[in-house]
Enzyme design. Sequence first.
Site, mmCIF file in Angstrom:
data_model
loop_
_atom_site.group_PDB
_atom_site.id
_atom_site.type_symbol
_atom_site.label_atom_id
_atom_site.label_comp_id
_atom_site.label_asym_id
_atom_site.label_seq_id
_atom_site.Cartn_x
_atom_site.Cartn_y
_atom_site.Cartn_z
ATOM 1 N N TYR A 51 -32.485 45.022 -3.819
ATOM 2 C CA TYR A 51 -32.977 44.880 -2.434
ATOM 3 C C TYR A 51 -32.517 46.042 -1.550
ATOM 4 O O TYR A 51 -33.342 46.791 -1.010
ATOM 5 C CB TYR A 51 -32.495 43.528 -1.895
ATOM 6 N N LYS B 222 -23.800 39.496 -6.743
ATOM 7 C CA LYS B 222 -23.615 39.315 -5.291
ATOM 8 C C LYS B 222 -23.728 37.887 -4.785
ATOM 9 O O LYS B 222 -23.771 37.672 -3.569
ATOM 10 C CB LYS B 222 -24.611 40.198 -4.542
ATOM 11 N N SER C 205 -18.595 44.953 2.065
ATOM 12 C CA SER C 205 -19.185 43.822 2.786
ATOM 13 C C SER C 205 -18.254 43.362 3.885
ATOM 14 O O SER C 205 -17.028 43.447 3.756
ATOM 15 C CB SER C 205 -19.393 42.690 1.786
ATOM 16 N N TYR D 267 -16.387 36.809 -5.361
ATOM 17 C CA TYR D 267 -17.273 37.929 -5.007
ATOM 18 C C TYR D 267 -16.602 38.798 -3.944
ATOM 19 O O TYR D 267 -16.535 40.023 -4.061
ATOM 20 C CB TYR D 267 -18.629 37.395 -4.502
ATOM 21 N N LYS E 105 -14.855 42.911 -3.758
ATOM 22 C CA LYS E 105 -15.059 43.972 -2.751
ATOM 23 C C LYS E 105 -13.710 44.461 -2.221
ATOM 24 O O LYS E 105 -13.472 45.672 -2.104
ATOM 25 C CB LYS E 105 -15.941 43.469 -1.610
HETATM 26 N N1 UFG Z 1 -27.340 29.179 6.523
HETATM 27 C C1 UFG Z 1 -28.096 28.054 6.819
HETATM 28 N N2 UFG Z 1 -29.063 27.680 5.954
HETATM 29 C C2 UFG Z 1 -29.314 28.356 4.784
HETATM 30 C C3 UFG Z 1 -28.527 29.488 4.469
HETATM 31 C C4 UFG Z 1 -27.552 29.872 5.363
HETATM 32 O O1 UFG Z 1 -27.891 27.414 7.868
HETATM 33 O O2 UFG Z 1 -30.217 27.940 4.053
HETATM 34 C C5 UFG Z 1 -26.368 29.658 7.511
HETATM 35 C C6 UFG Z 1 -24.957 29.824 7.001
HETATM 36 O O3 UFG Z 1 -24.245 28.627 7.125
HETATM 37 C C7 UFG Z 1 -24.449 30.950 7.895
HETATM 38 C C8 UFG Z 1 -25.684 31.808 8.157
HETATM 39 O O4 UFG Z 1 -26.792 30.941 7.891
HETATM 40 O O5 UFG Z 1 -24.022 30.425 9.138
HETATM 41 C C9 UFG Z 1 -25.786 33.029 7.257
HETATM 42 O O6 UFG Z 1 -25.671 32.633 5.890
HETATM 43 P P1 UFG Z 1 -26.053 33.626 4.681
HETATM 44 O O7 UFG Z 1 -25.856 32.852 3.430
HETATM 45 O O8 UFG Z 1 -27.385 34.228 4.909
HETATM 46 O O9 UFG Z 1 -25.003 34.810 4.824
HETATM 47 P P2 UFG Z 1 -23.401 34.775 4.860
HETATM 48 O O10 UFG Z 1 -22.983 35.252 6.211
HETATM 49 O O11 UFG Z 1 -22.871 33.475 4.404
HETATM 50 O O12 UFG Z 1 -23.048 35.832 3.730
HETATM 51 C C10 UFG Z 1 -23.688 37.084 3.703
HETATM 52 C C11 UFG Z 1 -23.867 37.542 2.256
HETATM 53 C C12 UFG Z 1 -22.547 37.849 1.632
HETATM 54 C C13 UFG Z 1 -21.776 38.804 2.489
HETATM 55 C C14 UFG Z 1 -21.670 38.288 3.900
HETATM 56 C C15 UFG Z 1 -21.017 39.339 4.775
HETATM 57 O O13 UFG Z 1 -24.511 36.542 1.503
HETATM 58 O O14 UFG Z 1 -22.775 38.482 0.398
HETATM 59 O O15 UFG Z 1 -22.953 38.009 4.429
HETATM 60 O O16 UFG Z 1 -20.586 38.804 5.965
HETATM 61 F F1 UFG Z 1 -20.543 38.957 1.977
#
Ligand code: UFG
Length: 339
Positions: A11, A85, A125, A150, A154
């Site tokens: 990506y 990841k 990250s 993960y 990093k």
């Molecule tokens: N969330 C939802 N519904 C979903 C998925 C996520 O409400 O279906 C919320 C999560 O609780 C969070 C926000 O959306 O509050 C973002 O979640 P993501 O899973 O999109 O991203 P994260 O911040 O958890 O993690 C991402 C990457 C990691 C990286 C991180 C860096 O997945 O690899 O950002 O801060 F390390």
Amino acid sequence: MAILVTGGTGYIGSHTVVELIAAGYNVVIADNFYNSSPEVLNRLKTITGKDIPFFKCDVCNKDEVEMLFNTFNEIDAVIHFAAYKAVGESVEKPLDYYENNIGGALCILQAMKRHNVKNFVFSSSATVYGDPEIVPCDENAPANGATNPYGWTKVMQEQILRDMCVADKSMNVAILRYFNPIGAHPSGLIGEDPNGIPNNLLPYIAQAAIGKYPSVRIFGTDYPTPDGTGVRDYIHVVDLALGHVAAVKKLFTNCGLVTYNLGTGKGYSVLEVVKAFEKACGKTLEKNILPRRAGDIAVNYANPAKAKAELGWSARYGIEDMCAHSWNWQSKNPNGYKE
Ligand code: UFG
């Protein structure tokens, strides 16, 4: 002169390849399609008009990596994306994550040493900050706070790079700490194509919007944030790609080791992102309010001032374009790169 992009069909890797070529660099892609599709190479050719040299290779395989560097002896910088990841998967399979992510980086760095390649960009990250005490989070915040294997890969790789740069003063290394990359190339030809049920917010919303899921999941509405949902710094993947181009330019000034946050500096809540996506796709999405997801933090967004001052880089796209481009990609490619 060429830039080797490991994980170049993934990506972030694929978008970075496009921007490197637009900036005039020669690029070599290495990938084993573990989490990507060979179709990306066709799409990259359509966007760039170039046949980009490609080498199928597992970055953990010493012999294959050696062959890669022997085949392309013009490589003088490496952008290393190739890694596992998925946060949840890393909790289930920690050994696989340490072996693949740390082993792959060591294998590439050892090959660079043998071939006298001195310039390295590392995909780190914001996860290294754990649950930051102060937001916006700058690069001086403690960066040893991972909450899953993960994230620890990093943190550990950053340490390996710092130790390497102490021992070898001729190395130039840019550690880039990404916040939350979303969006897709404006052409809609390349974008995020996760395997199985998406973990991340944006691909899940996009797939709900095309009807693959009946609703979007909201993980927690009781966080100490204005609307109770988690706040993150979403950054357009093209802006992130341009951050890599700026970092490569910096390496060629013999900068030694540098570390930058790549984020916009602005936080959006889950509900704000869903709203922006609804506007982009012209549909109202059903919301399924669920408990907090284990391991999630309330708020993190970047202070990106250092990247602006030292790289002359800052993010240009706002949340509307991020959602519009994500929808453009998803609606044109409902099954991602699969037929
Ligand atoms: N969330 C939802 N519904 C979903 C998925 C996520 O409400 O279906 C919320 C999560 O609780 C969070 C926000 O959306 O509050 C973002 O979640 P993501 O899973 O999109 O991203 P994260 O911040 O958890 O993690 C991402 C990457 C990691 C990286 C991180 C860096 O997945 O690899 O950002 O801060 F390390």
